[in-house]
Design a protein around this motif. Structure first.
Motif, short mmCIF file in Angstrom:
data_model
loop_
_atom_site.label_atom_id
_atom_site.label_comp_id
_atom_site.label_asym_id
_atom_site.label_seq_id
_atom_site.Cartn_x
_atom_site.Cartn_y
_atom_site.Cartn_z
N ASN A 29 0.83 -1.21 0.00
CA ASN A 29 0.00 0.00 0.00
C ASN A 29 0.86 1.26 0.00
O ASN A 29 0.39 2.36 0.23
CB ASN A 29 -0.94 0.01 1.21
CG ASN A 29 -0.20 0.16 2.53
OD1 ASN A 29 0.97 -0.23 2.64
ND2 ASN A 29 -0.87 0.69 3.54
N CYS A 35 0.05 4.32 -2.00
CA CYS A 35 -1.16 5.05 -1.61
C CYS A 35 -0.89 5.85 -0.34
O CYS A 35 -0.26 6.90 -0.37
CB CYS A 35 -2.32 4.05 -1.41
SG CYS A 35 -3.87 4.80 -0.87
N ASP A 69 -3.18 7.38 1.38
CA ASP A 69 -4.16 8.43 1.55
C ASP A 69 -5.61 7.96 1.62
O ASP A 69 -6.49 8.75 1.95
CB ASP A 69 -4.05 9.44 0.40
CG ASP A 69 -2.76 10.23 0.47
OD1 ASP A 69 -2.31 10.53 1.59
OD2 ASP A 69 -2.20 10.54 -0.60
N CYS A 70 -5.88 6.69 1.28
CA CYS A 70 -7.27 6.22 1.32
C CYS A 70 -7.72 6.06 2.77
O CYS A 70 -6.92 6.14 3.71
CB CYS A 70 -7.42 4.91 0.55
SG CYS A 70 -6.73 3.46 1.37
N TYR A 71 -9.00 5.86 2.96
CA TYR A 71 -9.57 5.71 4.31
C TYR A 71 -8.84 4.64 5.11
O TYR A 71 -8.48 4.84 6.28
CB TYR A 71 -11.05 5.36 4.21
CG TYR A 71 -11.69 5.07 5.56
CD1 TYR A 71 -12.23 6.09 6.33
CD2 TYR A 71 -11.72 3.77 6.06
CE1 TYR A 71 -12.80 5.81 7.58
CE2 TYR A 71 -12.28 3.48 7.29
CZ TYR A 71 -12.82 4.51 8.05
OH TYR A 71 -13.36 4.22 9.27
N CYS A 121 -6.30 -1.48 1.62
CA CYS A 121 -6.01 -0.26 0.85
C CYS A 121 -6.66 -0.31 -0.52
O CYS A 121 -6.52 -1.30 -1.26
CB CYS A 121 -4.49 -0.11 0.71
SG CYS A 121 -3.97 1.13 -0.49
N THR A 122 -7.35 0.76 -0.89
CA THR A 122 -8.04 0.79 -2.18
C THR A 122 -7.08 1.06 -3.34
O THR A 122 -7.45 0.87 -4.50
CB THR A 122 -9.14 1.87 -2.18
OG1 THR A 122 -8.54 3.15 -1.88
CG2 THR A 122 -10.20 1.55 -1.16
N GLY A 123 -5.85 1.47 -3.03
CA GLY A 123 -4.85 1.69 -4.07
C GLY A 123 -3.73 0.67 -4.04
O GLY A 123 -2.64 0.92 -4.56
N CYS A 153 -5.80 3.25 4.68
CA CYS A 153 -4.42 3.58 4.99
C CYS A 153 -4.34 4.57 6.16
O CYS A 153 -3.46 4.48 7.01
CB CYS A 153 -3.72 4.17 3.77
SG CYS A 153 -3.26 2.95 2.51
N ARG A 154 -5.27 5.52 6.18
CA ARG A 154 -5.25 6.54 7.22
C ARG A 154 -5.78 6.04 8.56
O ARG A 154 -5.18 6.29 9.61
CB ARG A 154 -6.08 7.76 6.78
CG ARG A 154 -5.44 8.59 5.68
CD ARG A 154 -6.37 9.71 5.26
NE ARG A 154 -5.80 10.53 4.20
CZ ARG A 154 -5.04 11.60 4.40
NH1 ARG A 154 -4.76 11.97 5.62
NH2 ARG A 154 -4.58 12.28 3.37
#
Length: 377
Positions: free
Chosen positions: A95, A98, A100-102, A114-116, A104-105
């Protein structure tokens, strides 16, 4: 030039030659020794997953570093120094592109959500330099800054180390049964507790091996193929349930209960990937037990489940989606422990050259062998 098998479209596999890429400071070029051929690869081949063609399949590999950048020498995740000639394995998913997605944060402890997320051999195209971003190639390029690199212990042979990725899936599935729970009071997996594994493909067999190494009590393997059932016994299964002998779900559930003093399994792991196995596995689980779903990485359809059974059993149903990158370290330690105890090196039954990748796919479709792998130069 480097030979690679690329997937250009659904069921369109072709062998091509790519130029060797220039190795950047944070990268390394490794010679592939072995790369597994798994169910995910078959899903990619059959078009069950959306991917950016062309893709070099293969995400389960072990190999030797041939060239490495200066920065990359310090990127081994356990603190070892990397250099040319070292045998390594690489966590294929990350990840780190990325952040920065929900997920990951707010859920950094679950990077696989992770969406990315990028996965070598799955959703990274070989169209552009460095090209060699999958395991079905004679050489593989790794950005060691983005992907976790593990040095393989000397006690672990390539034939065992190639199982690191699928065993990460299996061991994480069993670990899902640890918490929340109080093993002393039979909540969650604990030493001496019973484990039922549905399916004796690579994931199921490695779940059996993990349970054995983790100190499980009664281990039961359910399958229909002689070769797989025999391997399950070698890896620690105390009992096997041959689906040709126990033909119905009710018969198999009754046999599990018989083998567990009328209770059912403390932990049941579904590693078949067929929807009808799910309600059967739930019925195999004892009251207050845990059912782990790890077999369905693509969507094969729906199945009817009686919610009263779940409620009445006061049981936990837990999904297991791949593994965190730390799991590779757990598995390498398990492999060291297994060196003189379990024949993990016998799980790979078929080997093919990169240029013969199509033969491996065809043989797998015919359900021959347990685990297939491609070999390097």
């Amino acid at each position: 030039m480097v030979k690679a098998a690329i997937l250009e479209d659904v069921e369109k596999l072709r062998v091509v030659d790519y130029p060797e890429p220039e190795v950047e400071s944070n990268g390394l070029l490794m010679r592939m020794e072995l790369c597994g051929v798994c169910g995910t690869d078959m899903h990619l081949y059959n078009g069950n997953m959306k991917i950016p063609y062309p893709v070099i399949p293969g995400h389960e590999w072990v190999g030797v570093i041939e060239e490495i950048g200066e920065e990359a020498k310090g990127y081994e995740v356990r603190g070892n120094t990397l250099d040319v000639g070292d045998r390594i394995t690489v966590v294929p998913g990350t990840n780190r592109y990325c952040g920065d997605c929900y997920f990951c944060r707010f859920m950094p402890h679950k990077p696989t959500l992770c969406t990315g997320r990028k996965v070598m051999g799955v959703n990274m195209s070989s169209a552009e330099i460095p090209h060699l971003l999958g395991g079905w190639a004679e050489k593989i390029y790794v950005n060691a800054e983005k992907f976790w690199v593990y040095k393989v212990p000397e006690e672990v042979s390539p034939e065992v180390a190639v199982l690191n990725e699928p065993m990460a899936v299996s061991s994480r599935a069993l670990e899902r049964a640890y918490a929340p729970g109080l093993p002393t009071y039979k909540e969650g997996f604990g030493v001496g507790q019973s484990v039922v594994v549905q399916g004796a493909g690579a994931i199921g067999l490695l779940a059996v091996a993990t349970a054995e190494l983790a100190g499980a009590g009664t281990i039961i393997s359910v399958d229909v193929v002689d070769e797989r059932l025999e391997m399950a016994e070698k890896l620690g299964a105390d009992h096997i349930i041959d689906m040709r002998q126990f033909e119905t779900a009710d018969e198999r559930v009754a046999e599990v209960e018989r083998l567990t003093n009328g209770l059912g399994g403390d932990v049941v792991i579904e590693a078949v990937g067929i929807p009808v196995a799910v309600p059967e596995g739930i019925n195999m689980t004892r009251r207050g037990g845990k059912f782990i779903e790890v077999g369905h990485y693509t969507d094969p359809g729906n199945v009817e489940i009686n919610p009263h059974v779940i409620c009445n059993k006061d049981m936990d149903i837990l999904g297991s989606w791949t593994y965190p990158p730390t799991q590779f370290g757990t598995v390498l330690d398990l492999m060291r422990l297994a060196a003189d105890r379990l024949p993990l090196d016998e799980i790979v039954t078929h080997k093919y050259r990169v240029e013969d990748a199509q033969k491996s796919i065809d043989t797998l479709k015919a359900r021959k062998g347990i685990k297939h792998a491609l070999t390097g130069p």
